[in-house]
Design a protein around this motif. Structure first.
Motif, short mmCIF file in Angstrom:
data_model
loop_
_atom_site.label_atom_id
_atom_site.label_comp_id
_atom_site.label_asym_id
_atom_site.label_seq_id
_atom_site.Cartn_x
_atom_site.Cartn_y
_atom_site.Cartn_z
N ALA A 100 23.45 -51.71 34.19
CA ALA A 100 24.03 -50.72 34.65
C ALA A 100 24.33 -49.73 33.72
N THR A 101 24.37 -50.14 32.45
CA THR A 101 24.80 -49.28 31.07
C THR A 101 23.73 -48.49 30.90
N ASP A 102 22.53 -48.56 30.98
CA ASP A 102 21.17 -47.80 30.69
C ASP A 102 21.24 -47.00 31.97
N LEU A 103 21.42 -47.20 33.15
CA LEU A 103 21.40 -46.25 34.31
C LEU A 103 22.39 -45.40 34.10
N VAL A 104 23.65 -45.61 33.80
CA VAL A 104 24.54 -44.65 33.58
C VAL A 104 24.46 -43.74 32.53
N ALA A 145 33.95 -32.39 35.89
CA ALA A 145 33.33 -31.09 35.74
C ALA A 145 32.31 -30.70 36.93
N GLY A 146 32.14 -31.64 38.01
CA GLY A 146 31.51 -31.47 38.99
C GLY A 146 29.75 -31.69 38.84
N GLU A 147 29.63 -32.45 37.69
CA GLU A 147 28.30 -32.34 37.35
C GLU A 147 27.73 -33.71 38.00
N LEU A 148 28.48 -34.59 38.24
CA LEU A 148 28.29 -36.17 38.70
C LEU A 148 29.36 -36.42 39.64
N ALA A 149 29.09 -37.28 40.44
CA ALA A 149 30.15 -37.77 41.50
C ALA A 149 29.85 -39.38 41.73
N LEU A 150 31.11 -39.65 41.57
CA LEU A 150 31.23 -41.26 41.67
C LEU A 150 30.55 -41.81 42.91
N ASP A 151 30.56 -41.16 44.02
CA ASP A 151 29.83 -41.70 45.06
C ASP A 151 28.42 -41.42 45.45
N GLN A 152 27.71 -40.65 44.19
CA GLN A 152 26.22 -40.05 44.41
C GLN A 152 25.70 -41.24 44.08
N PRO A 153 24.52 -41.49 45.11
CA PRO A 153 23.46 -42.56 44.80
C PRO A 153 22.67 -42.42 43.66
N VAL A 154 22.67 -43.90 43.05
CA VAL A 154 21.76 -43.97 42.04
C VAL A 154 20.61 -45.04 42.33
N THR A 155 19.17 -44.68 42.26
CA THR A 155 18.23 -45.72 42.61
C THR A 155 18.32 -46.69 41.13
N VAL A 156 18.38 -48.16 41.40
CA VAL A 156 18.38 -48.95 40.17
C VAL A 156 16.95 -49.12 40.00
N HIS A 157 16.61 -49.09 38.78
CA HIS A 157 15.46 -49.44 38.20
C HIS A 157 15.49 -49.89 36.58
N ASN A 158 13.99 -50.03 36.15
CA ASN A 158 14.53 -50.81 34.87
C ASN A 158 13.44 -50.32 33.78
N ASP A 159 13.40 -48.98 33.82
CA ASP A 159 12.37 -48.28 33.02
C ASP A 159 13.17 -47.02 32.54
N PHE A 160 13.27 -47.02 31.08
CA PHE A 160 13.93 -45.82 30.56
C PHE A 160 13.26 -45.28 29.29
N ALA A 161 13.67 -43.95 29.11
CA ALA A 161 12.82 -43.40 27.78
C ALA A 161 13.42 -44.09 26.67
N THR A 198 23.44 -56.30 39.25
CA THR A 198 22.83 -54.94 39.29
C THR A 198 21.35 -55.26 39.30
N TRP A 199 20.92 -56.36 38.98
CA TRP A 199 19.64 -56.99 39.09
C TRP A 199 19.27 -57.37 40.26
N THR A 211 31.36 -49.56 37.36
CA THR A 211 32.40 -50.71 37.35
C THR A 211 31.54 -52.09 36.67
N GLU A 212 30.32 -52.16 37.17
CA GLU A 212 29.75 -53.22 36.42
C GLU A 212 29.40 -53.01 34.96
N MET A 213 29.36 -51.91 34.69
CA MET A 213 29.04 -51.47 33.07
C MET A 213 30.33 -52.04 32.34
N ILE A 214 31.65 -51.68 32.93
CA ILE A 214 32.80 -52.08 32.08
C ILE A 214 33.37 -53.34 32.45
N THR A 215 33.50 -53.71 33.74
CA THR A 215 34.28 -55.08 34.18
C THR A 215 33.16 -56.20 34.11
#
Length: 268
Positions: free
Chosen positions: A117-121, A57-73, A92-93, A107-111
Motif C-alpha cells: 500500500a505504501t508503494d502504491l501511495v 490541493a485538489g490534486e488527489l482525492a481519498l475516494d479516487q480509485p487506484v488499481t492495486v499492482h506490484n510493479d514500480f519504477a 492489500t495483497w 489506512t493500510e499504509m499507516i494502521t
C-alpha cells in the motif's frame, strides 16, 4: 530508572536515538537524536502527509480509485516489486488487479504498515513530494529516496534515512496542524503497538508510527494523557538487541516519560 540509565544499560550494543518534548517542539531530553538510521516504516508518515497535502490541493482525492499492482519504477532504474514474504499486512495483497480507494490504501499504509500500500501511495504522491515534507520540518539529514523493497536502489546505496529528531519534528508539525486530523486519526489507529503504547496506560491515545527491519526497531508518537499536556517521544534503534528487547526498551523509555508527564522537564 531514568532514560539515561536505560540507555547506559544497552551501551555498546548499537546506536540509540531519543527525542522527548512537548508539542512546542522544544526538547527536554535528547540522546543521539541527530544520528540517522535506516528509516524502515517511519517514512510512511511523511508519505501520508504529502498525500494529504495533495488531497487538500485538489490534486488527489481519498475516494479516487487506484488499481492495486506490484510493479514500480526503481530509483536506480528499471522496475521492482514488493516482497510479499516481508509484508506483514496481507489485505492489500488480496486486492491485486482490483481498484480500491486511495483512502483505503492510506489506512493500510499507516494502521497496518502495509509495504505494498505504501508503494502504491508513494507512486501517486511522488518521492520528491514525500521527501519535501521531511525536509521542510527536519534537519535535512533524513531523507526519502526510494520505495520500500527497491532492492536495486538499496544495492546502489540509495536509502531512506530518519533520525529521532527529524521524526519528532514531523510529529510536532502533524500534532499542531488543524488540517492534519485525518493523519492523526490514522496514527492513533495503528495496530502495531509493542513500543510506545506498551509503556503507557491502556486506552491512552498515542498517535504513532513505528518501523522495523533487521537490527532496526523505531517508534515515534504524540502521547495524549487525559491529565497532562501531550508529549512527543521518538526513539530510533539500530542494534544487536533481540527485536523483542528493543521493543521493551522503547516501552520502558515511554513509561519513564509517562511518569514525568506532569513535569516533563524533570526527566533524566
Amino acid at each position: 530508572m531514568g532514560i539515561a540509565e536505560l540507555l547506559d544499560g544497552v551501551a555498546g550494543s548499537g546506536e540509540f536515538g531519543v527525542w522527548l518534548g512537548r508539542l512546542d517542539g522544544v526538547p527536554v531530553f535528547q540522546h543521539g537524536a541527530e544520528r540517522t538510521h535506516y528509516s524502515a516504516s517511519t517514512m510512511k508518515l511523511p508519505v501520508a502527509m504529502a498525500m494529504l497535502r495533495k488531497v487538500d490541493a485538489g490534486e488527489l482525492a481519498l475516494d479516487q480509485p487506484v488499481t492495486v499492482h506490484n510493479d514500480f519504477a526503481s530509483a536506480a532504474g528499471g522496475r521492482f516489486g514488493v516482497n510479499p514474504a516481508e509484508d506483514e499486512a496481507p489485505a492489500t495483497w488480496t486486492k491485486l488487479g482490483e481498484q480500491v480507494p486511495l483512502g483505503w490504501l492510506a489506512t493500510e499504509m499507516i494502521t497496518r504498515s502495509s509495504n505494498l500500500a505504501t508503494d502504491l501511495v508513494l507512486e501517486l504522491v511522488g518521492i520528491d513530494a514525500a521527501n519535501a515534507v521531511l525536509a521542510e520540518y527536519g534537519s535535512g539529514l533524513s531523507a526519502i529516496r526510494r520505495g520500500i523493497d527497491d532492492a536495486a536502489a538499496q544495492a546502489a546505496g540509495i536509502s531512506n534515512e530518519m533520525s529521532a529528531a527529524d521524526l519528532a519534528a514531523v510529529l510536532v508539525a502533524v500534532g499542531n496542524d488543524p488540517a492534519a486530523g485525518y493523519v492523526r486519526d490514522l496514527l492513533a489507529a495503528n495496530t502495531w503497538n509493542g513500543e510506545i503504547p506498551a509503556g503507557v496506560p491502556a486506552g491512552t491515545r498515542v498517535e504513532h508510527k513505528n518501523g522495523w527491519d533487521t537490527r532496526i526497531r523505531h517508534d515515534g508518537g504524540v502521547v495524549r494523557p487525559d491529565d497532562a499536556e501531550p508529549f512527543v517521544l521518538t526513539m530510533c534503534t539500530t542494534s544487536e538487541l533481540p527485536d523483542t528487547e528493543a521493543q521493551k526498551l522503547i516501552a520502558a523509555v515511554a513509561a519513564e516519560a509517562w511518569e514525568h508527564r506532569h513535569d516533563l522537564e524533570t526527566v533524566r
